[in-house]
Motif scaffolding. Structure first.
Motif, mmCIF file in Angstrom:
data_model
loop_
_atom_site.group_PDB
_atom_site.id
_atom_site.type_symbol
_atom_site.label_atom_id
_atom_site.label_comp_id
_atom_site.label_asym_id
_atom_site.label_seq_id
_atom_site.Cartn_x
_atom_site.Cartn_y
_atom_site.Cartn_z
ATOM 1 N N LEU A 29 0.834 -1.206 0.000
ATOM 2 C CA LEU A 29 0.000 0.000 0.000
ATOM 3 C C LEU A 29 0.870 1.258 0.000
ATOM 4 O O LEU A 29 0.594 2.217 -0.732
ATOM 5 C CB LEU A 29 -0.919 0.001 1.219
ATOM 6 C CG LEU A 29 -2.108 -0.963 1.192
ATOM 7 C CD1 LEU A 29 -2.809 -0.960 2.543
ATOM 8 C CD2 LEU A 29 -3.088 -0.585 0.100
ATOM 9 N N VAL A 30 1.904 1.265 0.850
ATOM 10 C CA VAL A 30 2.805 2.416 0.885
ATOM 11 C C VAL A 30 3.482 2.608 -0.467
ATOM 12 O O VAL A 30 3.554 3.724 -1.001
ATOM 13 C CB VAL A 30 3.855 2.244 2.003
ATOM 14 C CG1 VAL A 30 4.931 3.313 1.907
ATOM 15 C CG2 VAL A 30 3.192 2.284 3.376
ATOM 16 N N TYR A 31 3.942 1.513 -1.061
ATOM 17 C CA TYR A 31 4.628 1.607 -2.353
ATOM 18 C C TYR A 31 3.676 2.117 -3.435
ATOM 19 O O TYR A 31 4.060 2.917 -4.291
ATOM 20 C CB TYR A 31 5.203 0.242 -2.742
ATOM 21 C CG TYR A 31 6.181 0.325 -3.888
ATOM 22 C CD1 TYR A 31 7.486 0.759 -3.677
ATOM 23 C CD2 TYR A 31 5.814 -0.025 -5.176
ATOM 24 C CE1 TYR A 31 8.389 0.853 -4.709
ATOM 25 C CE2 TYR A 31 6.706 0.060 -6.234
ATOM 26 C CZ TYR A 31 7.997 0.504 -6.000
ATOM 27 O OH TYR A 31 8.880 0.600 -7.038
ATOM 28 N N GLY A 36 2.700 5.770 -7.235
ATOM 29 C CA GLY A 36 1.564 6.084 -8.102
ATOM 30 C C GLY A 36 1.051 4.896 -8.880
ATOM 31 O O GLY A 36 0.109 5.022 -9.670
ATOM 32 N N ASN A 37 1.626 3.714 -8.668
ATOM 33 C CA ASN A 37 1.196 2.487 -9.348
ATOM 34 C C ASN A 37 0.090 1.839 -8.522
ATOM 35 O O ASN A 37 0.345 1.180 -7.528
ATOM 36 C CB ASN A 37 2.389 1.533 -9.496
ATOM 37 C CG ASN A 37 1.993 0.210 -10.150
ATOM 38 O OD1 ASN A 37 0.851 0.033 -10.583
ATOM 39 N ND2 ASN A 37 2.941 -0.703 -10.227
ATOM 40 N N PRO A 40 -4.455 -2.992 -9.304
ATOM 41 C CA PRO A 40 -5.127 -3.781 -8.256
ATOM 42 C C PRO A 40 -4.488 -5.134 -7.994
ATOM 43 O O PRO A 40 -4.743 -5.735 -6.953
ATOM 44 C CB PRO A 40 -6.559 -3.933 -8.798
ATOM 45 C CG PRO A 40 -6.462 -3.686 -10.260
ATOM 46 C CD PRO A 40 -5.351 -2.693 -10.432
ATOM 47 N N LEU A 41 -3.649 -5.631 -8.887
ATOM 48 C CA LEU A 41 -2.942 -6.881 -8.620
ATOM 49 C C LEU A 41 -2.060 -6.774 -7.385
ATOM 50 O O LEU A 41 -1.738 -7.792 -6.758
ATOM 51 C CB LEU A 41 -2.074 -7.271 -9.821
ATOM 52 C CG LEU A 41 -2.778 -7.907 -11.018
ATOM 53 C CD1 LEU A 41 -1.820 -7.983 -12.206
ATOM 54 C CD2 LEU A 41 -3.292 -9.295 -10.675
ATOM 55 N N HIS A 42 -1.677 -5.547 -7.035
ATOM 56 C CA HIS A 42 -0.743 -5.352 -5.926
ATOM 57 C C HIS A 42 -1.439 -4.990 -4.612
ATOM 58 O O HIS A 42 -0.770 -4.849 -3.588
ATOM 59 C CB HIS A 42 0.259 -4.250 -6.269
ATOM 60 C CG HIS A 42 0.946 -4.450 -7.581
ATOM 61 N ND1 HIS A 42 1.450 -5.658 -7.964
ATOM 62 C CD2 HIS A 42 1.193 -3.580 -8.615
ATOM 63 C CE1 HIS A 42 1.994 -5.537 -9.169
ATOM 64 N NE2 HIS A 42 1.851 -4.292 -9.585
ATOM 65 N N ILE A 43 -2.763 -4.831 -4.618
ATOM 66 C CA ILE A 43 -3.492 -4.364 -3.442
ATOM 67 C C ILE A 43 -4.147 -5.555 -2.754
ATOM 68 O O ILE A 43 -4.822 -6.366 -3.396
ATOM 69 C CB ILE A 43 -4.556 -3.317 -3.822
ATOM 70 C CG1 ILE A 43 -3.913 -2.205 -4.670
ATOM 71 C CG2 ILE A 43 -5.201 -2.749 -2.573
ATOM 72 C CD1 ILE A 43 -2.769 -1.483 -4.023
ATOM 73 N N HIS A 44 -3.978 -5.654 -1.451
ATOM 74 C CA HIS A 44 -4.322 -6.869 -0.708
ATOM 75 C C HIS A 44 -5.796 -7.241 -0.764
ATOM 76 O O HIS A 44 -6.139 -8.413 -0.625
ATOM 77 C CB HIS A 44 -3.903 -6.710 0.753
ATOM 78 C CG HIS A 44 -4.732 -5.726 1.518
ATOM 79 N ND1 HIS A 44 -4.542 -4.375 1.417
ATOM 80 C CD2 HIS A 44 -5.765 -5.904 2.364
ATOM 81 C CE1 HIS A 44 -5.409 -3.752 2.178
ATOM 82 N NE2 HIS A 44 -6.176 -4.652 2.768
ATOM 83 N N ALA A 58 3.603 -8.423 -5.096
ATOM 84 C CA ALA A 58 4.507 -7.280 -4.967
ATOM 85 C C ALA A 58 4.946 -6.804 -6.345
ATOM 86 O O ALA A 58 5.327 -7.625 -7.198
ATOM 87 C CB ALA A 58 5.728 -7.666 -4.140
ATOM 88 N N PRO A 59 4.895 -5.496 -6.625
ATOM 89 C CA PRO A 59 5.410 -4.995 -7.906
ATOM 90 C C PRO A 59 6.879 -5.364 -8.077
ATOM 91 O O PRO A 59 7.654 -5.378 -7.106
ATOM 92 C CB PRO A 59 5.234 -3.476 -7.788
ATOM 93 C CG PRO A 59 4.224 -3.269 -6.711
ATOM 94 C CD PRO A 59 4.388 -4.413 -5.761
ATOM 95 N N GLY A 60 7.276 -5.659 -9.316
ATOM 96 C CA GLY A 60 8.679 -5.992 -9.566
ATOM 97 C C GLY A 60 9.619 -4.892 -9.129
ATOM 98 O O GLY A 60 10.702 -5.150 -8.587
#
Length: 463
Positions: A29-31, A36-37, A40-44, A58-60
């Motif tokens: 969430l912080v990242y 600015g990315n 939704p694949l990265h949001i829990h 996690a984003p690469g």
């Protein structure tokens, strides 16, 4: 911690360093906010690929940034600057994965003081390689020695769990609620705001004159709200019980009176609202940084519960957790240690509760104990202690040894960790909404939402 960098002259081919890191949902969430990315694949709690399940990948670029932490903090350390970096991704990292990040010096260029390092990130579970690459950096020329310091902390999305509970309760019919002695701005205001959110349909029981006076001072309208004139607190509490018996009320909400005064007629063996199980109090807490609500029990009613009472405490908490959407609640039974110690009674009770759950005497959730606080809620701490458990590090419910411990834990989470708390008493025929006089609007709304959700589920499964 004292840290020294490694200058270009000190570095040798073959030098290496590593750091370990637990990737959490809040990290992502912080990242997302910083980069600015918002994929939704990265949001829990979002489904980014339409398969019906949140991914929390996690984003690469986040995984790659962990290499920079080793380069900037350890090897070469302070004063290091990137020149270039190559990456190759071999797998994905998910929230709750524990990683090890390694760098190794492979070459030095004396002409421009650059250093080449092999870089990699591995998932500790299975030693799986998830990223490899080569870094070229300008190494420091000047020796730097310093003590590390903490950066300012971040609080991520306060109230996000309570906001979900409010949204979940929106489609339900308003819960007909007897509000006992709402004779101050906090208690009356909380009931009126819950009415605005269609969480409850309040019946205000107390001194009509005092309620009207408080409403006037607040600039609030009481139009369309039923008011029952009972100036004495003990009579107001008794009237609330009568309304529940007659079916005119489906819940009771505490106003501006002492908890003992409210509960006395509810607990009456002849005319009260007992239904066989002990009355127990449960805090549903929205703790910043935690990926799910945490339930703390019992922090308000049972002072020194014996094993039989702890069974009811645990079962009530599991039932409530299921009502708010936790399909298989994980219960951590707390003690001062994660091992059974005959000199610590709470550790023995915890072990017995765990075994009773295995034998079906407690149902609906996973129960494990004894667990110390750290290894009940922190995966890294549980792994460090070598605890293998579906509950350790992931507990949804914390069952405390006694009221002192529960009250201290709940208030520490509230005043130190900036948590919000919704309070409910279970074990009666109807939910009892038990707010503190210091509770703010969100806590009061969440308490009503939790009561509405629990009532809705229990009336569907119980005649």
């Amino acid at each position: 911690m004292h840290i020294e960098n490694r200058t270009f002259d000190e570095l040798k081919v073959g030098d290496h360093a590593e750091l370990r890191r637990l990737c959490t949902a809040d990290d992502l969430l912080v990242y997302a906010n910083v980069s600015g990315n918002h994929n939704p694949l990265h949001i829990h709690d979002q489904d980014g690929d339409g398969d019906g399940h949140p991914e929390a990948i996690a984003p690469g670029s986040f995984v790659a940034s962990l290499v920079g932490a080793v380069l900037g903090n350890v090897l070469p350390g302070a004063g290091t600057l990137y020149r270039r970096q190559t990456w190759e991704f071999h797998g994905r990292v998910f929230a709750d994965d524990e990683l090890v990040v390694r760098v190794t010096v492979t070459d030095k260029n004396v002409r421009d003081t650059t250093v080449i390092l092999a870089t990699e990130v591995r998932r500790i579970s299975g030693d799986a390689l998830v990223l490899s690459g080569v870094a070229e950096v300008y190494a420091p020329r000047v020796k730097v020695s310093y003590n590390s310091h903490d950066l300012p902390g971040l609080v991520v999305q306060r109230h996000r769990h309570f906001e979900k509970l409010l949204k979940k309760a929106e489609p339900l019919a308003a819960l007909r609620t007897a509000v006992v002695c709402p004779e101050d701005p906090n208690s009356l205001g909380g009931a009126l705001r819950a009415r605005e959110h269609t969480l409850i349909d309040p019946i205000l029981i107390g001194s009509t004159a005092r309620i009207a006076e408080v409403a006037k001072a607040m600039g609030a309208s009481l139009d369309g709200i039923e008011i029952v004139d009972e100036p004495l607190h003990r009579n107001a509490a008794r009237r609330a019980v009568e309304l529940c018996h007659s079916g005119d009320a489906q819940a009771i909400m505490k106003g501006h009176l002492h908890t003992d005064m409210l509960l006395r007629p509810i607990l009456d063996k002849q005319t009260g609202l007992r239904m066989g199980r002990r009355f127990t109090h449960i805090f549903v807490m929205d703790v910043p940084g935690q990926p799910h609500p945490i339930l703390v029990t019992d922090a308000a009613i049972n002072i020194s519960p014996d094993l039989k009472t702890k069974v009811d405490i645990t079962q009530n908490a599991i039932d409530l957790a299921i009502s708010i959407g936790i399909q298989q609640p994980k219960v951590g039974v707390l003690s001062a240690t994660e091992t059974v110690n005959p000199d610590i009674p709470s550790s023995i009770d915890a072990a017995l509760l765990s075994k009773m759950a295995e034998r079906g005497q407690i149902t609906g959730g996973l129960v494990d104990g004894p667990l110390a606080m750290d290894n009940a809620v922190d995966i890294a701490a549980a792994r460090t202690k070598g605890i293998t458990s579906a509950v350790a590090g992931r507990a949804d419910i914390l069952v405390v040894p006694n009221l002192d411990a529960g009250n201290m834990l709940a208030k520490q989470l509230t005043y130190i960790s900036h948590a919000e708390a919704a309070g409910l008493v279970l074990g009666a025929r109807v939910p009892i909404i038990l707010n503190s006089r210091a509770d703010d609007d969100m806590s009061r709304l969440a308490s009503c939402a939790v009561a509405a959700l629990h009532h809705a589920r229990m009336t569907r499964i119980m005649p």
